[in-house]
Design a protein around this motif. Structure first.
Motif, PDB file in Angstrom:
ATOM      1  N   GLU A 178       7.297  -6.328   6.797  1.00  0.00           N
ATOM      2  CA  GLU A 178       8.368  -6.232   7.788  1.00  0.00           C
ATOM      3  C   GLU A 178       8.715  -4.790   8.131  1.00  0.00           C
ATOM      4  N   ALA A 179       8.452  -3.868   7.196  1.00  0.00           N
ATOM      5  CA  ALA A 179       8.736  -2.454   7.439  1.00  0.00           C
ATOM      6  C   ALA A 179       7.506  -1.705   7.945  1.00  0.00           C
ATOM      7  N   GLY A 180       6.406  -2.415   8.138  1.00  0.00           N
ATOM      8  CA  GLY A 180       5.136  -1.757   8.445  1.00  0.00           C
ATOM      9  C   GLY A 180       5.130  -0.930   9.712  1.00  0.00           C
ATOM     10  N   ASP A 181       5.907  -1.323  10.722  1.00  0.00           N
ATOM     11  CA  ASP A 181       5.894  -0.599  11.994  1.00  0.00           C
ATOM     12  C   ASP A 181       7.040   0.397  12.119  1.00  0.00           C
ATOM     13  N   ARG A 182       7.810   0.553  11.057  1.00  0.00           N
ATOM     14  CA  ARG A 182       8.869   1.558  11.052  1.00  0.00           C
ATOM     15  C   ARG A 182       8.347   2.890  10.567  1.00  0.00           C
ATOM     16  N   LYS A 183       8.925   3.988  11.045  1.00  0.00           N
ATOM     17  CA  LYS A 183       8.546   5.305  10.557  1.00  0.00           C
ATOM     18  C   LYS A 183       8.891   5.415   9.075  1.00  0.00           C
ATOM     19  N   VAL A 184       8.006   6.051   8.322  1.00  0.00           N
ATOM     20  CA  VAL A 184       8.194   6.170   6.879  1.00  0.00           C
ATOM     21  C   VAL A 184       9.438   7.000   6.556  1.00  0.00           C
ATOM     22  N   GLY A 185       9.855   7.839   7.497  1.00  0.00           N
ATOM     23  CA  GLY A 185      11.062   8.621   7.299  1.00  0.00           C
ATOM     24  C   GLY A 185      12.309   7.777   7.109  1.00  0.00           C
ATOM     25  N   THR A 186      12.254   6.507   7.494  1.00  0.00           N
ATOM     26  CA  THR A 186      13.397   5.606   7.323  1.00  0.00           C
ATOM     27  C   THR A 186      13.302   4.797   6.025  1.00  0.00           C
ATOM     28  N   TYR A 187      12.215   4.949   5.276  1.00  0.00           N
ATOM     29  CA  TYR A 187      12.009   4.165   4.060  1.00  0.00           C
ATOM     30  C   TYR A 187      12.876   4.679   2.906  1.00  0.00           C
ATOM     31  N   GLN A 213       3.088  13.506  -8.291  1.00  0.00           N
ATOM     32  CA  GLN A 213       4.492  13.329  -8.641  1.00  0.00           C
ATOM     33  C   GLN A 213       5.376  13.056  -7.433  1.00  0.00           C
ATOM     34  N   PHE A 214       4.900  13.382  -6.240  1.00  0.00           N
ATOM     35  CA  PHE A 214       5.693  13.158  -5.038  1.00  0.00           C
ATOM     36  C   PHE A 214       4.853  12.381  -4.029  1.00  0.00           C
ATOM     37  N   ALA A 215       5.483  11.458  -3.337  1.00  0.00           N
ATOM     38  CA  ALA A 215       4.770  10.585  -2.404  1.00  0.00           C
ATOM     39  C   ALA A 215       4.109  11.391  -1.287  1.00  0.00           C
ATOM     40  N   ALA A 216       2.801  11.224  -1.151  1.00  0.00           N
ATOM     41  CA  ALA A 216       2.026  11.952  -0.143  1.00  0.00           C
ATOM     42  C   ALA A 216       1.876  11.098   1.103  1.00  0.00           C
ATOM     43  N   VAL A 217       2.997  10.849   1.785  1.00  0.00           N
ATOM     44  CA  VAL A 217       2.985  10.027   2.989  1.00  0.00           C
ATOM     45  C   VAL A 217       3.476  10.858   4.170  1.00  0.00           C
ATOM     46  N   ASP A 218       3.026  10.489   5.361  1.00  0.00           N
ATOM     47  CA  ASP A 218       3.459  11.162   6.589  1.00  0.00           C
ATOM     48  C   ASP A 218       4.694  10.452   7.115  1.00  0.00           C
ATOM     49  N   GLU A 219       5.828  11.129   7.093  1.00  0.00           N
ATOM     50  CA  GLU A 219       7.088  10.491   7.458  1.00  0.00           C
ATOM     51  C   GLU A 219       7.207  10.213   8.953  1.00  0.00           C
ATOM     52  N   ILE A 220       6.414  10.892   9.771  1.00  0.00           N
ATOM     53  CA  ILE A 220       6.469  10.680  11.216  1.00  0.00           C
ATOM     54  C   ILE A 220       5.756   9.386  11.598  1.00  0.00           C
ATOM     55  N   LEU A 221       4.705   9.051  10.861  1.00  0.00           N
ATOM     56  CA  LEU A 221       3.939   7.841  11.129  1.00  0.00           C
ATOM     57  C   LEU A 221       4.628   6.619  10.520  1.00  0.00           C
ATOM     58  N   SER A 222       4.260   5.461  10.988  1.00  0.00           N
ATOM     59  CA  SER A 222       4.743   4.219  10.386  1.00  0.00           C
ATOM     60  C   SER A 222       3.950   3.947   9.112  1.00  0.00           C
ATOM     61  N   GLY A 223       4.411   2.977   8.328  1.00  0.00           N
ATOM     62  CA  GLY A 223       3.672   2.609   7.126  1.00  0.00           C
ATOM     63  C   GLY A 223       2.269   2.143   7.459  1.00  0.00           C
ATOM     64  N   ARG A 224       2.157   1.309   8.496  1.00  0.00           N
ATOM     65  CA  ARG A 224       0.841   0.810   8.902  1.00  0.00           C
ATOM     66  C   ARG A 224      -0.062   1.953   9.366  1.00  0.00           C
TER      67      ARG A 224
END
Length: 260
Positions: free
Chosen positions: A127-136, A86-97
């Motif tokens: 285009e967002a691949g190298d940005r930190k996921v915390g900015t998504y 139910q909630f996105a299991a992503v690491d916000e410190i890392l980039s999308g890539r």
């Protein structure tokens, strides 16, 4: 089990202490289709998903996923599926890539960077691949979460209320991603409490109520259960969704959108 079924559930039961959650659930899901399990909060939708993904044992009944009995061959089931909660299991410190590369390496995939690049392109996140996921934005995080779940090419994917907490625009982004999955042959079991979500996405819809499937069919079949509608000529008023997209635009550039 039907020969073309990717998932087959028969007489599934589950109780927590003295509370019966599932009291005999039956349904099949055809390969390459989107199956929506609809129900209110507490209806048992997540319990069904947890059993089918080997995270929980049923008290009774049988469940077969991609040809493997969930109780007898859980390792084979886990190798064939992917689960998005139910909630996105992503690491916000890392980039999308970096998130994608990490999962690819954990799953022992060859060419993790190539896999990451392909999935970023597939879900319009290059285009967002190298940005930190915390900015998504919320929709971008959810799309990345679904992309991560596809690493290893699972034949069946479980999406447990994938648009919970998302704004209308982000929900549409996720719906597009889910439609693409089925279009490429992935079997999708989707749980939701949003009627519109099931209507937009599902090939078949089952309603789970008081521990049982009380209806199961296509949208047309379900609508056919009601008396014919009376024909009335009224002025059509725009819906709130029409107003929302008219004001903000039908789409924004999801690659540059960031959480405020």
């Amino acid at each position: 089990m039907s020969g073309d079924a990717a998932i087959s559930v028969q007489a599934l039961e589950k109780s927590y202490k003295d509370v019966s959650v599932l009291t005999g659930v039956d349904f099949d899901v055809a390969r390459g289709s989107i199956f929506a399990l609809l129900g209110s909060n507490g209806a048992g939708k997540t319990t069904v998903v947890r059993i089918l993904s080997t995270l929980l044992k049923a008290d009774a009944g049988t469940a077969v996923v991609d040809g493997f009995d969930v109780a007898a061959k859980p390792a084979d089931v886990r190798a064939a599926i992917s689960l998005t909660g139910q909630f996105a299991a992503v690491d916000e410190i890392l980039s999308g890539r970096e998130n994608l590369v990490l999962i690819a390496r954990l799953r022992h995939q060859k060419g993790p960077r190539r896999i990451a690049d392909e999935l970023l392109a597939r879900f319009s996140l290059t285009e967002a691949g190298d940005r930190k996921v915390g900015t998504y934005s919320g929709g971008m995080r959810r799309r990345l979460d679904i992309a991560m779940s596809l690493i290893g090419d699972p034949s069946v994917i479980f999406l447990d209320e994938p648009t919970t907490g998302l704004d209308p625009q982000a929900r549409v982004e996720v719906w597009d991603a889910v439609k693409e999955l089925a279009g490429k042959g992935t079997t999708v079991l989707l749980t939701t409490q949003y009627l519109e979500e099931a209507e937009q996405l599902a090939d078949r819809i089952a309603i789970l109520h008081q521990g049982r499937i009380i209806v199961n069919g296509t949208l047309t079949e379900l609508k056919g259960m009601l008396p014919p509608a009376k024909v009335e000529y009224v002025e059509k008023q725009p819906s709130l969704e029409d107003v929302f997209f008219a004001i903000v635009g039908e789409r924004t550039d999801s690659n540059t959108e960031a959480t405020s």
